[in-house]
Design an enzyme around this catalytic site. Structure first.
Site, PDB file in Angstrom:
ATOM      1  N   LYS A   1     -17.652  19.867  -1.526  1.00  0.00           N
ATOM      2  CA  LYS A   1     -17.703  21.175  -1.770  1.00  0.00           C
ATOM      3  C   LYS A   1     -17.128  21.334  -0.467  1.00  0.00           C
ATOM      4  O   LYS A   1     -16.769  21.830   0.729  1.00  0.00           O
ATOM      5  CB  LYS A   1     -19.042  22.113  -1.866  1.00  0.00           C
ATOM      6  CG  LYS A   1     -18.193  23.682  -2.480  1.00  0.00           C
ATOM      7  CD  LYS A   1     -20.182  23.715  -3.100  1.00  0.00           C
ATOM      8  CE  LYS A   1     -20.192  24.667  -4.092  1.00  0.00           C
ATOM      9  NZ  LYS A   1     -21.487  26.012  -4.444  1.00  0.00           N
TER      10      LYS A   1
ATOM     11  N   ARG B   1     -29.686  33.885 -21.657  1.00  0.00           N
ATOM     12  CA  ARG B   1     -29.644  32.211 -22.242  1.00  0.00           C
ATOM     13  C   ARG B   1     -30.989  31.652 -22.371  1.00  0.00           C
ATOM     14  O   ARG B   1     -31.480  30.429 -23.168  1.00  0.00           O
ATOM     15  CB  ARG B   1     -29.141  31.070 -21.409  1.00  0.00           C
ATOM     16  CG  ARG B   1     -27.785  31.537 -20.437  1.00  0.00           C
ATOM     17  CD  ARG B   1     -26.505  31.073 -19.508  1.00  0.00           C
ATOM     18  NE  ARG B   1     -27.340  30.629 -17.940  1.00  0.00           N
ATOM     19  CZ  ARG B   1     -26.407  30.326 -17.660  1.00  0.00           C
ATOM     20  NH1 ARG B   1     -25.512  29.915 -17.324  1.00  0.00           N
ATOM     21  NH2 ARG B   1     -26.879  30.010 -15.733  1.00  0.00           N
TER      22      ARG B   1
ATOM     23  N   GLU C   1     -32.163  27.799 -17.323  1.00  0.00           N
ATOM     24  CA  GLU C   1     -33.367  29.285 -17.226  1.00  0.00           C
ATOM     25  C   GLU C   1     -34.147  28.929 -18.769  1.00  0.00           C
ATOM     26  O   GLU C   1     -34.720  29.371 -18.265  1.00  0.00           O
ATOM     27  CB  GLU C   1     -32.419  30.361 -17.475  1.00  0.00           C
ATOM     28  CG  GLU C   1     -31.429  30.593 -16.457  1.00  0.00           C
ATOM     29  CD  GLU C   1     -30.378  30.121 -16.235  1.00  0.00           C
ATOM     30  OE1 GLU C   1     -29.589  30.172 -15.031  1.00  0.00           O
ATOM     31  OE2 GLU C   1     -29.420  28.886 -17.380  1.00  0.00           O
TER      32      GLU C   1
END
Length: 647
Positions: free
Chosen positions: A286, A400, A372
């Site tokens: 990253k 979600r 979640e």
């Protein structure tokens, strides 16, 4: 194109067709120019930086080898796709990223034919890609590839595994690229792993593998499966892909996602393979190629405008603490006195402030990943054992886990506390991240307590209130950004459940605010008072349970009542109207109006302007009152509205 251009090859690329016209030896230079262009563009606009820098080489290789847009390329999460946008005809607009009227910060179908699926939330690509692959196979005239690039943590969500399980069982031709930039699925790669990846993706290997399969079929019963397992375990001993193989994918990797000499031949082999679902495991870094982002991947995941040379971000000094920080510090303060308080985040520790909580209480802080659904039920389990869980989840992400909120929390009346960040408009992140619906989808649930903070001091009190609610679930919502600068209490004090407060007294107009529009209501009251309309301003505090006594009083003592909230229709205002109808108070000639977020998905912009455009600022509130009274606003009224003191 000038002769001294710093991006001579990139300047030649308008669409991927132009990229494919280049020699393979030129791809590394394209990648270097693309990385520099991405850094420069994001330094101007702000946005997601680290994830895009990590997939520059992968982006170049994919568009070079695959016939996009005929071949469907899905980015998951879509914030990895800035380099993709530059290569697909949007370079001339790349410095409008996340700006009003500009490019989205995520993939968006309406924006380009090269974005076959919008992905601003994570972990959807494999499901969508499988749907596209099935649609292709049902069509007699299609033979395109479908490629899903899933990464930056997106493989931590259960939906991705559900999709892989289904794809493996269906045996459809589908390519999944795992962009592994921080999940530590496999050790760092090198020459040997590259060699094995290229070997196991080659046509020769697949051909020999097929011969072995055919021979095994002629052996006595049971030997076919034994041969397949032997091949699988031999290969996976070296590559570590057993999990994906068990889900029905042919696993290739891991490979160095920054080495085009590795990427191109492997992806070419995968493209040409007559094979069912294939997963290619790319290990990337990253922030690759930009030292500040490499050294601080979390800080440079999402950035404001910054100086390219130094990496310093240009953030204005805040006038007040952010709501997120107030929540975190308030929860820390409560947890120092109560060792039953625990905190759960779904891969957003810094975004929700739970990184601060975790520094002081590491054993009581749980990051469940982008999951979640699991996080909510996990919190429910903690609640059954007498703990006081706070699930800190953005409004838009909590959507979600709605079934878990209903089935695992609400029906069982478990005291899970939901700290709902990013309520209301969120500016540059646009409609996919706007906290529009939580008041509606939570306040319809029996027994739920739903609160919204009018300012940072109220948020502190609401955290203390939630701690004390031990017999049912509760939620407190608050917006993105800074507070309003009110004086902060030394500690939070629990509020009376279902009781609002009157902030200013009047006798003609009543403004009943739920949430952070209270300051705009006070400004509107100043303007209305100048027109002889004495105005009461009240802070409801609770959408559920409603303060019936306060509502009755406002209705009986005022000619006009306006409710104001940063949420969709069906929320606080709808519950007020329902109560008034049930109580028989709508039959008395009352002029009542409800101000809510518009019944549409609103594109990104500056939050202040977004609220103004949809009548949720002081000017819009004044206009609504005048309309209810049948009065016209003069140009002077329009200019003055919204300029009153907050009082």
């Amino acid at each position: 194109m000038s002769s001294d251009s710093k991006t001579p090859l990139l300047d030649q690329i308008i669409t991927p067709d132009d990229l494919r016209a280049l020699d393979e030896s030129q791809l590394q230079q394209v990648a270097e120019e693309l990385r520099a262009e991405t850094i420069d563009a994001v330094s101007v606009t702000g946005g997601h930086l680290g994830a895009g820098l990590g997939v520059v080489e992968l982006t170049v290789a994919l568009h070079y080898l695959f016939d996009t847009p005929a071949d469907r390329l899905i980015w998951d999460v879509g914030h990895q796709a800035y380099p993709h946008k530059i290569l697909t005809g949007r370079r001339d607009r790349i410095r409008t990223l996340r700006q009003p009227g500009g490019l989205s910060g995520f993939t968006k179908r309406a924006e380009s034919e090269y974005d076959p699926f919008g992905a601003a939330h994570s972990s959807t690509s494999i499901s969508a890609g499988l749907g596209m692959a099935v649609a292709r196979d049902l069509s007699e005239d299609k033979d395109n590839n479908v490629i899903a690039v899933i990464g930056d943590g997106a493989l931590s969500a259960g939906m991705a595994y559900e999709a892989m399980n289904n794809a493996g069982a269906m045996d459809k031709r589908l390519i999944v690229i795992l962009n592994d930039n921080d999940m530590s699925i496999a050790p760092p790669v090198g020459a040997i792993s590259h060699y094995l990846a290229r070997l196991t993706s080659s046509g020769t290997y697949l051909y020999l593998r097929d011969i072995v399969k055919q021979l095994a079929k002629r052996l006595p019963k049971g030997w076919e499966r034994r041969a397949a397992r032997a091949e699988e375990y031999t290969r996976n001993f070296w590559t570590g892909g057993t999990l994906f193989e068990e889900l029905g994918f042919y696993y290739v990797g891991p490979i160095d996602g920054h080495n085009l000499e590795h990427l191109v031949p492997v992806l070419r082999n995968v493209r040409d393979a007559e094979q069912g679902p294939i997963l290619v495991h790319c290990v990337t870094q990253k922030g690759k190629g930009y030292e500040p982002a490499e050294n601080s991947a979390d800080k440079y995941h999402g950035v404001s405008k910054f100086d390219v040379i130094t990496g310093a971000m240009s953030k204005p000094k805040p006038n007040a603490p952010s709501y997120t920080k107030v929540f975190a510090n308030s929860l820390i303060d409560e947890a120092r006195r109560d060792d039953k308080i625990v905190a759960i985040t779904a891969a957003m520790p810094s975004g929700t402030g739970l990184d601060l909580f975790g520094e002081e209480f590491p054993e009581r802080t749980f990051d469940v990943g982008i999951a979640e659904q699991h996080g909510v039920t996990f919190a429910a389990g903690l609640a059954t054992e007498g703990y006081r869980p706070f699930a800190a989840i953005y409004s838009t992400f909590l959507q979600r886990a709605y079934d878990q909120v209903v089935h695992d929390v609400a029906i069982q009346q478990l005291p899970v506390r939901f700290a709902i960040d990013r309520a209301g408009f969120v500016g540059a992140d646009g409609p996919t991240h706007a906290g529009s619906f939580d008041v509606t989808y939570l306040s319809c649930l029996p027994g739920f307590v739903v609160m919204a903070a009018a300012d940072e001091a109220e948020l502190r009190h609401m955290v203390a209130t939630a701690v004390q609610i031990d017999d049912r679930p509760s939620a407190l919502r608050y917006p993105r950004g800074e507070g309003v600068g009110v004086e902060m209490p030394e500690r939070g004090e629990p509020l009376d459940i279902g009781r609002g407060r009157v902030v200013r007294e009047g006798n003609s107009v009543a403004l009943l605010s739920f949430g952070a529009r209270l300051q705009e209501c006070l400004s509107a009251a100043d303007q209305l008072s100048r027109h002889g309309l004495s105005t009461t301003v009240a802070d409801a505090r609770f959408a559920k349970p409603l303060d019936h006594d306060l509502i009755r009083r406002l209705v009986r003592e005022h000619e006009v009542v306006v409710t104001i909230e940063e949420a969709s229709v069906g929320g606080f205002g709808s519950h007020v109207l329902h109560f008034l109808a049930q109580d028989g108070l709508l039959d008395q000639g009352l002029k009542i109006r409800t101000l809510v977020l518009p019944d549409e998905f609103v594109d990104q912009g500056k939050p202040e302007q977004m609220y103004a455009d949809h009548g949720l600022d002081a000017r819009g509130i004044v206009r609504t009152v005048f309309s209810a009274l049948g009065r016209e606003m003069t140009p002077e009224d329009v200019g003055a509205a919204g300029q009153g003191d907050a009082g």
